[in-house]
Scaffold this motif. Structure first.
Motif, mmCIF file in Angstrom:
data_model
loop_
_atom_site.group_PDB
_atom_site.id
_atom_site.type_symbol
_atom_site.label_atom_id
_atom_site.label_comp_id
_atom_site.label_asym_id
_atom_site.label_seq_id
_atom_site.Cartn_x
_atom_site.Cartn_y
_atom_site.Cartn_z
ATOM 1 N N TRP A 17 91.262 -11.491 -42.222
ATOM 2 C CA TRP A 17 91.276 -10.109 -41.748
ATOM 3 C C TRP A 17 92.292 -9.263 -42.523
ATOM 4 O O TRP A 17 91.988 -8.159 -42.967
ATOM 5 C CB TRP A 17 91.593 -10.081 -40.258
ATOM 6 N N ARG A 18 93.518 -9.804 -42.682
ATOM 7 C CA ARG A 18 94.557 -9.033 -43.375
ATOM 8 C C ARG A 18 94.200 -8.840 -44.852
ATOM 9 O O ARG A 18 94.429 -7.768 -45.410
ATOM 10 C CB ARG A 18 95.906 -9.742 -43.247
ATOM 11 N N ARG A 19 93.666 -9.877 -45.491
ATOM 12 C CA ARG A 19 93.369 -9.793 -46.914
ATOM 13 C C ARG A 19 92.334 -8.705 -47.214
ATOM 14 O O ARG A 19 92.507 -7.903 -48.132
ATOM 15 C CB ARG A 19 92.861 -11.145 -47.431
ATOM 16 N N TRP A 20 91.237 -8.685 -46.432
ATOM 17 C CA TRP A 20 90.122 -7.812 -46.769
ATOM 18 C C TRP A 20 90.096 -6.504 -45.998
ATOM 19 O O TRP A 20 89.431 -5.549 -46.440
ATOM 20 C CB TRP A 20 88.799 -8.548 -46.537
ATOM 21 N N ILE A 58 97.817 -15.796 -45.823
ATOM 22 C CA ILE A 58 97.257 -14.501 -45.443
ATOM 23 C C ILE A 58 95.893 -14.716 -44.787
ATOM 24 O O ILE A 58 95.028 -15.413 -45.316
ATOM 25 C CB ILE A 58 97.109 -13.601 -46.678
ATOM 26 N N SER A 59 95.733 -14.127 -43.651
ATOM 27 C CA SER A 59 94.477 -14.280 -42.918
ATOM 28 C C SER A 59 93.345 -13.518 -43.602
ATOM 29 O O SER A 59 93.581 -12.591 -44.385
ATOM 30 C CB SER A 59 94.635 -13.777 -41.486
ATOM 31 N N VAL A 90 93.163 -5.027 -44.635
ATOM 32 C CA VAL A 90 94.457 -4.352 -44.701
ATOM 33 C C VAL A 90 94.913 -4.211 -46.153
ATOM 34 O O VAL A 90 95.108 -3.101 -46.662
ATOM 35 C CB VAL A 90 95.523 -5.105 -43.872
ATOM 36 N N GLU A 91 95.071 -5.347 -46.833
ATOM 37 C CA GLU A 91 95.622 -5.299 -48.179
ATOM 38 C C GLU A 91 94.619 -4.784 -49.212
ATOM 39 O O GLU A 91 94.981 -4.025 -50.119
ATOM 40 C CB GLU A 91 96.135 -6.682 -48.582
#
Length: 488
Positions: A15-18, A12-13, A20-21
């Motif tokens: 950007w996606r971790r912080w 998980i990138s 999006v998710e």
């Protein structure tokens, strides 16, 4: 050559971790918290909505309505009721969270090594629709016991004739009023009540007389003393509350532990009460649907489309309505029902042990897969263990019950079952202890037995394969241990 492809998840990138998710998690937590704050309003609105439609549908004579009209009515029921079931789901999450917190508080703040103190705190809450049928049945049994003429009829007349015979007799007005109340308020409860093919007490009221007859001939009549049962509930609750108060009064933590503990306990009790009462709403709507489908089945049988009214339960709901609407893939409903009936009977007559709790399949699900039977957990030194749900030690003979409908007579001190559902509740007062192979601390059997103060253990692996009727055991509802008498 064979080729094996293994799926590998990409990391998980940042950007996606912080971005999006993590925001999605925060939204989920905020929405859950907001639902928890509004739980009383959510449940109240659900009940208002439910009974608004339920009271309308309950009065309908489905036998006077054509299958086409019933199909349209079912579509409306799905839209208005069957898909509007968010409140019970929210409450289930609510009660799991607060029960888990309460359990941890009891362990860490009250030195509850057995992790069962919270069960005593949940005894005797009252306001549950689940234990009322058993208590009402005990009242009826007491009236029968006090009236020798009524007792003679109940004990000696054929069961099937009793409902009509006693209802017509003016000498038994008080008993008939209680029976009418039972059938009106709880008559839809039955064993396997979420199976549409089951018959409720409203449809077969003579089964209630079988239970009363069993109560009358039971060996241990004091078990049916309603006042004694309610006193036992209060005693268990007071004992648990006393232990909590003693432990919390000794605490010198900066946290307001007493206030926080009571808040969590209050929310847990609320969630448990809501859970059982909304389950009863589910029973009511299934009762209406059961009547509707039996009416369709009767009309199809009258026209020769099915051999028997009950054959409709061998069809899926989509197959029934698509036939009525003229969009069916197959029009041979009789042949389809007959095929499935034969298949079902083959399953019923299988003697193989039950499958394992978990198994894997590969390739085609119905071909090339063998499901190994679950191995019964061997009893070490004649002992079994499960989850203690209601404290108390009981020594006595067990009675294994597989079907509360076809089996009668209370011949043991401790009820043993693979599983239970709300339809089993009328059996509970006849036993001083309950052992169940499947279930959890928040399962129906645990909640109702705890409310009635009956020592109970659930989740006992291999129970019904290792204990037989007539064996003597010692059960401890506090720590979840069952000791089998080795001298047998």
């Amino acid at each position: 050559a064979s080729v094996s492809v293994e799926e590998q998840s990409e990391p998980i990138s940042f950007w996606r971790r912080w971005f999006v998710e993590f925001p999605a998690l925060l939204r989920l937590l905020a929405r859950s918290g907001w639902n928890f704050v509004r739980i009383r309003k959510i449940v109240h609105r659900f009940e208002q909505h439910f009974y608004h439609y339920h009271d309308q549908w309950e009065k309908i004579d489905f036998d006077s309505i054509t299958p086409h009209e019933l199909a349209r009515m079912y579509d409306r029921m799905e839209r208005k009721m069957l898909w509007n079931w968010k409140a019970p789901i929210i409450n289930d999450f609510y009660v799991m969270v607060f029960y888990g917190i309460l359990r941890k508080m009891c362990v860490s703040w009250c030195d509850d090594e057995a992790a069962s103190l919270q069960n005593g705190l949940l005894c005797g809450e009252g306001g549950l629709s689940s234990d009322e049928p058993a208590k009402l049945l005990m009242q009826m049994t007491q009236l029968v016991r006090e009236d020798k003429k009524l007792e003679d009829l109940v004990m000696n007349q054929p069961l099937e004739s009793l409902p009509e015979l006693i209802a017509k007799d003016r000498r038994f007005t008080e008993f008939n009023q209680l029976m009418a109340r039972y059938l009106d308020e709880f008559g839809l409860r039955c064993a396997n009540e979420l199976k549409l093919e089951s018959y409720s007490y409203r449809e077969h009221p003579h089964r209630l007389y079988q239970l009363i007859r069993d109560y009358l001939i039971a060996k241990d009549a004091p078990l049916f003393d309603l006042e004694a049962i309610e006193q036992r509930e209060r005693d268990l609750r007071r004992t648990a509350e006393r232990q909590v108060n003693e432990k919390l009064s000794q605490s010198h933590s900066w946290l307001p532990r007493r206030w926080l503990f009571r808040w969590v306990l209050s929310n847990t009790r609320l969630g448990v009460r809501n859970r059982e009462n909304m389950r009863f709403a589910r029973t009511r709507i299934y009762g209406i649907l059961r009547r509707m489908l039996r009416s369709v089945g009767q009309q199809l049988a009258d026209q020769g489309i099915l051999d028997d009214r009950e054959d409709i339960f061998y069809l899926t709901i989509d197959e029934v309505w698509s036939y009525v609407k003229g969009t069916a893939v197959t029009t041979d409903l009789r042949g389809l029902a007959s095929f499935r009936k034969t298949e079902y009977e083959a399953y019923r007559n299988e003697t193989a042990p039950p499958p394992a709790d978990r198994f894997e399949t590969c390739d085609l699900p119905y071909h090339g897969n063998s499901v190994a039977a679950g191995e019964a957990t061997s009893a070490s030194n004649g002992s079994l263990s499960g989850i203690g749900c209601c404290p108390g030690v009981v020594r006595g003979t067990v009675q294994v019950v597989n079907d509360p409908v076809s089996e009668s007579g209370f011949e043991g001190d401790i009820l043993v079952a693979e599983r239970t559902d709300p339809g089993w509740v009328p059996l509970y007062p006849a036993f001083s202890g309950i052992l169940v192979e499947r279930g959890s601390v928040l399962s129906h059997s645990a909640i109702v037995a705890r409310e009635m103060g009956i020592p109970t253990i659930v989740g006992i692996a291999g129970l019904t394969r290792q204990i037989k009727s007539g064996q003597r055991v010692v059960m401890d509802g506090h720590n979840g241990r069952v000791q089998i008498d080795s001298d047998q």
